[in-house]
Scaffold this active site. Sequence first.
Site, PDB file in Angstrom:
ATOM      1  N   GLY A 130      -1.115   8.335   2.316  1.00  0.00           N
ATOM      2  CA  GLY A 130      -2.026   8.141   3.439  1.00  0.00           C
ATOM      3  C   GLY A 130      -3.435   7.858   2.953  1.00  0.00           C
ATOM      4  N   SER A 132      -4.949   4.254   3.456  1.00  0.00           N
ATOM      5  CA  SER A 132      -5.590   3.245   4.310  1.00  0.00           C
ATOM      6  C   SER A 132      -5.789   3.724   5.741  1.00  0.00           C
ATOM      7  CB  SER A 132      -4.737   1.977   4.336  1.00  0.00           C
ATOM      8  OG  SER A 132      -4.515   1.519   3.042  1.00  0.00           O
ATOM      9  N   GLU A 248       0.246   3.984  -9.665  1.00  0.00           N
ATOM     10  CA  GLU A 248       0.793   3.011  -8.709  1.00  0.00           C
ATOM     11  C   GLU A 248       0.800   1.606  -9.285  1.00  0.00           C
ATOM     12  OE1 GLU A 248      -0.812   3.093  -4.750  1.00  0.00           O
ATOM     13  OE2 GLU A 248       0.341   1.343  -4.149  1.00  0.00           O
ATOM     14  N   GLU A 370      -8.360  -9.546  -4.793  1.00  0.00           N
ATOM     15  CA  GLU A 370      -9.808  -9.634  -5.015  1.00  0.00           C
ATOM     16  C   GLU A 370     -10.344  -8.334  -5.617  1.00  0.00           C
ATOM     17  OE1 GLU A 370      -8.264 -10.449  -2.183  1.00  0.00           O
ATOM     18  OE2 GLU A 370      -8.476 -12.620  -2.293  1.00  0.00           O
TER      19      GLU A 370
HETATM   20  C1  LIG Z   1       3.435  -3.972   2.373  1.00  0.00           C
HETATM   21  C2  LIG Z   1       2.242  -3.058   2.411  1.00  0.00           C
HETATM   22  C3  LIG Z   1       2.427  -1.710   2.222  1.00  0.00           C
HETATM   23  C4  LIG Z   1       1.327  -0.841   2.256  1.00  0.00           C
HETATM   24  N1  LIG Z   1       1.564   0.504   2.096  1.00  0.00           N
HETATM   25  C5  LIG Z   1       0.522   1.361   2.150  1.00  0.00           C
HETATM   26  C6  LIG Z   1       0.746   2.770   2.040  1.00  0.00           C
HETATM   27  O1  LIG Z   1       1.882   3.240   1.882  1.00  0.00           O
HETATM   28  N2  LIG Z   1      -0.321   3.594   2.133  1.00  0.00           N
HETATM   29  C7  LIG Z   1      -1.584   3.127   2.286  1.00  0.00           C
HETATM   30  O2  LIG Z   1      -2.508   3.944   2.319  1.00  0.00           O
HETATM   31  N3  LIG Z   1      -1.843   1.795   2.414  1.00  0.00           N
HETATM   32  C8  LIG Z   1      -0.814   0.902   2.348  1.00  0.00           C
HETATM   33  N4  LIG Z   1      -1.054  -0.452   2.485  1.00  0.00           N
HETATM   34  C9  LIG Z   1      -2.414  -0.905   2.771  1.00  0.00           C
HETATM   35  C10 LIG Z   1      -3.071  -1.643   1.636  1.00  0.00           C
HETATM   36  O3  LIG Z   1      -3.325  -0.793   0.547  1.00  0.00           O
HETATM   37  C11 LIG Z   1      -4.350  -2.249   2.231  1.00  0.00           C
HETATM   38  O4  LIG Z   1      -3.931  -3.242   3.154  1.00  0.00           O
HETATM   39  C12 LIG Z   1      -5.241  -2.869   1.195  1.00  0.00           C
HETATM   40  O5  LIG Z   1      -5.823  -1.873   0.410  1.00  0.00           O
HETATM   41  C13 LIG Z   1      -6.338  -3.764   1.809  1.00  0.00           C
HETATM   42  O6  LIG Z   1      -7.074  -3.067   2.761  1.00  0.00           O
HETATM   43  P1  LIG Z   1      -7.361  -3.691   4.224  1.00  0.00           P
HETATM   44  O7  LIG Z   1      -6.043  -4.113   4.804  1.00  0.00           O
HETATM   45  O8  LIG Z   1      -8.203  -2.711   4.972  1.00  0.00           O
HETATM   46  O9  LIG Z   1      -8.175  -5.030   3.960  1.00  0.00           O
HETATM   47  P2  LIG Z   1      -9.754  -5.148   3.708  1.00  0.00           P
HETATM   48  O10 LIG Z   1     -10.187  -4.117   2.735  1.00  0.00           O
HETATM   49  O11 LIG Z   1     -10.434  -5.233   5.028  1.00  0.00           O
HETATM   50  O12 LIG Z   1      -9.813  -6.565   2.997  1.00  0.00           O
HETATM   51  C14 LIG Z   1      -9.722  -7.812   3.703  1.00  0.00           C
HETATM   52  C15 LIG Z   1      -9.954  -8.933   2.677  1.00  0.00           C
HETATM   53  O13 LIG Z   1     -11.275  -8.815   2.096  1.00  0.00           O
HETATM   54  C16 LIG Z   1     -11.195  -8.730   0.689  1.00  0.00           C
HETATM   55  N5  LIG Z   1     -12.200  -7.801   0.171  1.00  0.00           N
HETATM   56  C17 LIG Z   1     -12.469  -6.547   0.643  1.00  0.00           C
HETATM   57  N6  LIG Z   1     -13.450  -5.977  -0.093  1.00  0.00           N
HETATM   58  C18 LIG Z   1     -13.798  -6.879  -1.056  1.00  0.00           C
HETATM   59  C19 LIG Z   1     -14.715  -6.870  -2.136  1.00  0.00           C
HETATM   60  N7  LIG Z   1     -15.487  -5.808  -2.377  1.00  0.00           N
HETATM   61  N8  LIG Z   1     -14.798  -7.973  -2.934  1.00  0.00           N
HETATM   62  C20 LIG Z   1     -14.000  -9.058  -2.707  1.00  0.00           C
HETATM   63  N9  LIG Z   1     -13.100  -9.122  -1.692  1.00  0.00           N
HETATM   64  C21 LIG Z   1     -12.997  -8.048  -0.883  1.00  0.00           C
HETATM   65  C22 LIG Z   1      -9.803  -8.194   0.407  1.00  0.00           C
HETATM   66  O14 LIG Z   1      -9.366  -8.502  -0.891  1.00  0.00           O
HETATM   67  C23 LIG Z   1      -8.980  -8.876   1.485  1.00  0.00           C
HETATM   68  O15 LIG Z   1      -8.619 -10.161   1.081  1.00  0.00           O
HETATM   69  C24 LIG Z   1       0.021  -1.342   2.465  1.00  0.00           C
HETATM   70  C25 LIG Z   1      -0.163  -2.711   2.647  1.00  0.00           C
HETATM   71  C26 LIG Z   1       0.923  -3.557   2.638  1.00  0.00           C
HETATM   72  C27 LIG Z   1       0.686  -5.032   2.838  1.00  0.00           C
END
Ligand SMILES: Cc1cc2nc3c(=O)[nH]c(=O)nc-3n(C[C@H](O)[C@H](O)[C@H](O)COP(=O)(O)OP(=O)(O)OC[C@H]3O[C@@H](n4cnc5c(N)ncnc54)[C@H](O)[C@@H]3O)c2cc1C
Length: 383
Positions: A130, A132, A248, A370
């Site tokens: 947990g 995100s 991980e 990224e």
């Molecule tokens: C199949 C799958 C399984 C998952 N399982 C889990 C889970 O079990 N537990 C959990 O906690 N999470 C899980 N996640 C979530 C995942 O870890 C997040 O989606 C990921 O960390 C990105 O966060 P966000 O979706 O909030 O995107 P954001 O952080 O909002 O990013 C959006 C875009 O902006 C870019 N970006 C953001 N900040 C920067 C920066 N500083 N510099 C350059 N680019 C940037 C990102 O690379 C991305 O392209 C899962 C995701 C997927 C797809």
Amino acid sequence: MFDALTFAALPAGDEALRPLARQFAEEALAALPPDIRARSWSGFDQDFSRRLGAAGLLGLTLPKAYGGGARGPFARFVVVEELLAVGAPVAAHWIADRQSAPLILNFGSEAQRQTYLPAICRGELVFCIGMSEPGAGSDLAGVRTRAERTAEGWRVNGQKIWTTNAMHGDYMIALVRTSGGVEDRRAGLSQIIIDLKAPGVTVRPIADLTGDAHFAEVFFDNVDLPADALIGEEGEGWAQVTAELAFERSGPERIYSSVVLLDAWTEHLRRVGRADGAALALLGELTARLAVLRAMSIACTARLAAGESPVVEASLVKDLGTAFEQALPATIGDDLAAHPDEGVDPDLYRTLLYTTHIAPSFSLRGGTREILRGIIARGMGLR
Ligand SMILES: Cc1cc2nc3c(=O)[nH]c(=O)nc-3n(C[C@H](O)[C@H](O)[C@H](O)COP(=O)(O)OP(=O)(O)OC[C@H]3O[C@@H](n4cnc5c(N)ncnc54)[C@H](O)[C@@H]3O)c2cc1C
């Protein structure tokens, strides 16, 4: 930094586990079509995980005192590689074995170790991560879910999202705010074990592009937890999570997500008898890329086995590995489209469709491309 990734061989003693793992996986999967096996990471089969545990193939990095194999990262590499190579359904033990167990071993209390680790080694407990939240993905310091002290322990309120396996999970290890606000960033974050059956927890599955629902939204509404739900030190959540992410990102799992498709396509080439120069060159190129990634992944594993935390090197393997995994469906799809007279087996077609739909997620889960490139750039002294 690249000096750190030197060639390493899998020790013979750990390689010795391979025949057992292979036999186990092949017997269990013989009847499954490739499009089901291609779901490997999200394939949920608790019975399979329990049998793996009974065969001594889980908890390989944990001490014997907790039911583990007292081996190390190389042994785990061999077993995981064999399971992923054939697309075994690993979801029921995956997160607990890879991430939650080492975290509890390193930071948990003795009581927590006794409670959770033996059951994880038996394949009986499903854990989820947990981290995100709707406003905190890449920027985990923005976590808002809050755990407040009560007379008996902790009360949790907030929301998590994209939580893989939350709908099947027994426990979530959540990153929560135990003091301060989001303006304090990393300070005030802690990790806490949440019983997902506790009153006040609501799990709502989310369907992905393929129609499968393997992750979920999780809501906490005044969830009361005992005092010993806290893992490690209060306020040390950020440091603990950073260590957890090294587990991980550093395994062999970031290079094999599309391997069932590669295998099915190779079988197709064999079946239709296409072994011309172009087909062999493409197969050779893909195999060579996989071989290099595997060598890099083993080099990372060697660093873990040496007790180091190869955060930058693991990020490199994950970035290059997911690029390979994502390129495979497009490459194989193009190849099949260029040979319209060949009959394509429906199983291969379904596997290609599934892998094409799921591939975009490979470079998101576990940290986006990224973010990883930012870590690599910092490691190289470029930022
Ligand atoms: C199949 C799958 C399984 C998952 N399982 C889990 C889970 O079990 N537990 C959990 O906690 N999470 C899980 N996640 C979530 C995942 O870890 C997040 O989606 C990921 O960390 C990105 O966060 P966000 O979706 O909030 O995107 P954001 O952080 O909002 O990013 C959006 C875009 O902006 C870019 N970006 C953001 N900040 C920067 C920066 N500083 N510099 C350059 N680019 C940037 C990102 O690379 C991305 O392209 C899962 C995701 C997927 C797809």
